[in-house]
Structure formats: structure tokens, C-alpha cells
Design a protein around this motif. Structure first.
Motif, PDB file in Angstrom:
ATOM      1  N   GLN A   1     -66.871  17.853 -35.667  1.00  0.00           N
ATOM      2  CA  GLN A   1     -66.526  17.825 -34.250  1.00  0.00           C
ATOM      3  C   GLN A   1     -65.368  16.844 -34.034  1.00  0.00           C
ATOM      4  N   VAL A   2     -64.334  17.311 -33.376  1.00  0.00           N
ATOM      5  CA  VAL A   2     -63.160  16.489 -33.118  1.00  0.00           C
ATOM      6  C   VAL A   2     -63.385  15.639 -31.879  1.00  0.00           C
ATOM      7  N   ARG A   3     -63.083  14.368 -31.992  1.00  0.00           N
ATOM      8  CA  ARG A   3     -63.139  13.467 -30.846  1.00  0.00           C
ATOM      9  C   ARG A   3     -61.841  12.689 -30.766  1.00  0.00           C
ATOM     10  N   LEU A   4     -61.359  12.503 -29.558  1.00  0.00           N
ATOM     11  CA  LEU A   4     -60.189  11.683 -29.303  1.00  0.00           C
ATOM     12  C   LEU A   4     -60.609  10.630 -28.294  1.00  0.00           C
ATOM     13  N   VAL A   5     -60.479   9.365 -28.655  1.00  0.00           N
ATOM     14  CA  VAL A   5     -60.916   8.286 -27.778  1.00  0.00           C
ATOM     15  C   VAL A   5     -59.711   7.429 -27.413  1.00  0.00           C
ATOM     16  N   GLU A   6     -59.410   7.412 -26.126  1.00  0.00           N
ATOM     17  CA  GLU A   6     -58.283   6.605 -25.631  1.00  0.00           C
ATOM     18  C   GLU A   6     -58.766   5.226 -25.212  1.00  0.00           C
ATOM     19  N   SER A   7     -57.870   4.259 -25.297  1.00  0.00           N
ATOM     20  CA  SER A   7     -58.165   2.914 -24.828  1.00  0.00           C
ATOM     21  C   SER A   7     -56.860   2.217 -24.466  1.00  0.00           C
ATOM     22  N   GLY A   8     -56.980   1.087 -23.781  1.00  0.00           N
ATOM     23  CA  GLY A   8     -55.808   0.254 -23.515  1.00  0.00           C
ATOM     24  C   GLY A   8     -55.193   0.405 -22.143  1.00  0.00           C
ATOM     25  N   GLY A   9     -55.746   1.265 -21.325  1.00  0.00           N
ATOM     26  CA  GLY A   9     -55.210   1.392 -19.978  1.00  0.00           C
ATOM     27  C   GLY A   9     -55.506   0.140 -19.164  1.00  0.00           C
ATOM     28  N   GLY A  10     -54.972   0.087 -17.965  1.00  0.00           N
ATOM     29  CA  GLY A  10     -55.209  -1.060 -17.101  1.00  0.00           C
ATOM     30  C   GLY A  10     -54.260  -1.071 -15.932  1.00  0.00           C
ATOM     31  N   SER A  11     -54.170  -2.220 -15.295  1.00  0.00           N
ATOM     32  CA  SER A  11     -53.303  -2.374 -14.125  1.00  0.00           C
ATOM     33  C   SER A  11     -52.180  -3.342 -14.449  1.00  0.00           C
ATOM     34  N   VAL A  12     -50.992  -3.025 -13.968  1.00  0.00           N
ATOM     35  CA  VAL A  12     -49.828  -3.851 -14.234  1.00  0.00           C
ATOM     36  C   VAL A  12     -48.865  -3.722 -13.064  1.00  0.00           C
ATOM     37  N   GLN A  13     -48.034  -4.707 -12.884  1.00  0.00           N
ATOM     38  CA  GLN A  13     -47.011  -4.624 -11.839  1.00  0.00           C
ATOM     39  C   GLN A  13     -45.801  -3.849 -12.355  1.00  0.00           C
ATOM     40  N   ALA A  14     -45.065  -3.321 -11.428  1.00  0.00           N
ATOM     41  CA  ALA A  14     -43.855  -2.583 -11.789  1.00  0.00           C
ATOM     42  C   ALA A  14     -42.938  -3.450 -12.649  1.00  0.00           C
ATOM     43  N   GLY A  15     -42.396  -2.815 -13.672  1.00  0.00           N
ATOM     44  CA  GLY A  15     -41.548  -3.546 -14.607  1.00  0.00           C
ATOM     45  C   GLY A  15     -42.296  -4.062 -15.811  1.00  0.00           C
ATOM     46  N   GLY A  16     -43.616  -4.019 -15.749  1.00  0.00           N
ATOM     47  CA  GLY A  16     -44.434  -4.521 -16.836  1.00  0.00           C
ATOM     48  C   GLY A  16     -44.631  -3.499 -17.942  1.00  0.00           C
ATOM     49  N   SER A  17     -45.474  -3.877 -18.908  1.00  0.00           N
ATOM     50  CA  SER A  17     -45.720  -3.038 -20.085  1.00  0.00           C
ATOM     51  C   SER A  17     -47.206  -2.895 -20.348  1.00  0.00           C
ATOM     52  N   LEU A  18     -47.556  -1.779 -20.948  1.00  0.00           N
ATOM     53  CA  LEU A  18     -48.909  -1.521 -21.423  1.00  0.00           C
ATOM     54  C   LEU A  18     -48.814  -0.692 -22.695  1.00  0.00           C
ATOM     55  N   ARG A  19     -49.832  -0.804 -23.526  1.00  0.00           N
ATOM     56  CA  ARG A  19     -49.931   0.075 -24.689  1.00  0.00           C
ATOM     57  C   ARG A  19     -51.290   0.753 -24.662  1.00  0.00           C
ATOM     58  N   VAL A  20     -51.265   2.066 -24.712  1.00  0.00           N
ATOM     59  CA  VAL A  20     -52.506   2.823 -24.808  1.00  0.00           C
ATOM     60  C   VAL A  20     -52.644   3.366 -26.221  1.00  0.00           C
TER      61      VAL A  20
END
Length: 123
Positions: A1-20
Motif C-alpha cells: 500500500q502506497v502512503r505519502l505523508v507530508e509535513s513541515g507546513g505552518g504559518s509565516v509572514q509574507a517574504g518568509g520561507s518554509l520547507r515542506v
């Protein structure tokens, strides 16, 4: 069974960075392409970026090209989407997808989907 699990989202101000991140498990029988998609409330799911897990070649939607970078770590079997210079319009649920034979950003080309991780960008 294939599973894809995402993580790393969140809240940030404009101009900022995130990695998912996306952690796939199980044997993906069809296609070597993976991608990231996003869906904002009231809008259709749209493609953000895709990658060939064989060659490492990437493709980006115009809306994110130059700001987002899709990469893979084969040793850890992980997929990453680095998002820089974030804008309020990048706010959406971000989904990892796999199982495509075409490294596109078209929803119809992918067979497996994760549950998503929320990214919120405030102005």
C-alpha cells in the motif's frame, strides 16, 4: 500500500520561507514522477512542481518558478519543497503526489496522494 505523508507546513509572514517534506512508503508501481500540488479554499487543486525521481529533472509552475525549489534525498527517500519569498496567495493546503509517468503538474496524471499540509502566509 502506497502512503505519502507530508509535513513541515505552518504559518509565516509574507517574504518568509518554509520547507515542506514528503515521505513516501510502499511500492509505487506506476511512474517515476512525483509532484507537489496545492489547493486554496474555493479553488481547484493546482500543480506547483514536479520531479523525475530517476533523472532529478524538475518542472515548476510559472507562479512559483524562481521562488520554490523541489528536491529529493534518495538516501532518505524524501521529497522536499523549499518555498522562499512566500506571498499571501501561496496560502493553501499542499499535497504530495506520486505515480505519474509524465512529470507534469496536471492533477489527472498522478495516482497517489497524501493528506496534505497547510501553509498560511500572512501579509
Amino acid at each position: 500500500q502506497v502512503r505519502l505523508v507530508e509535513s513541515g507546513g505552518g504559518s509565516v509572514q509574507a517574504g518568509g520561507s518554509l520547507r515542506v517534506s514528503c515521505a513516501p512508503s510502499g511500492f509505487i508501481q506506476s511512474g517515476s514522477c512525483m509532484g507537489w500540488f496545492r489547493q486554496a479554499p474555493g479553488k481547484e487543486r493546482e500543480g506547483v512542481a514536479s520531479i523525475s525521481t530517476v533523472s532529478g529533472s524538475t518542472y515548476y509552475a510559472d507562479s512559483v518558478r524562481g521562488r520554490f525549489t523541489l528536491s529529493q534525498d534518495k538516501a532518505k527517500d524524501m521529497l522536499y519543497l523549499q518555498m522562499n519569498s512566500l506571498k499571501p496567495e501561496d496560502t493553501a493546503m499542499y499535497y504530495c503526489a506520486a505515480g505519474s509517468t509524465v512529470c507534469s503538474v496536471a492533477v489527472r496524471d498522478y495516482n497517489y496522494w497524501g493528506q496534505g499540509t497547510q501553509v498560511t502566509v500572512s501579509s
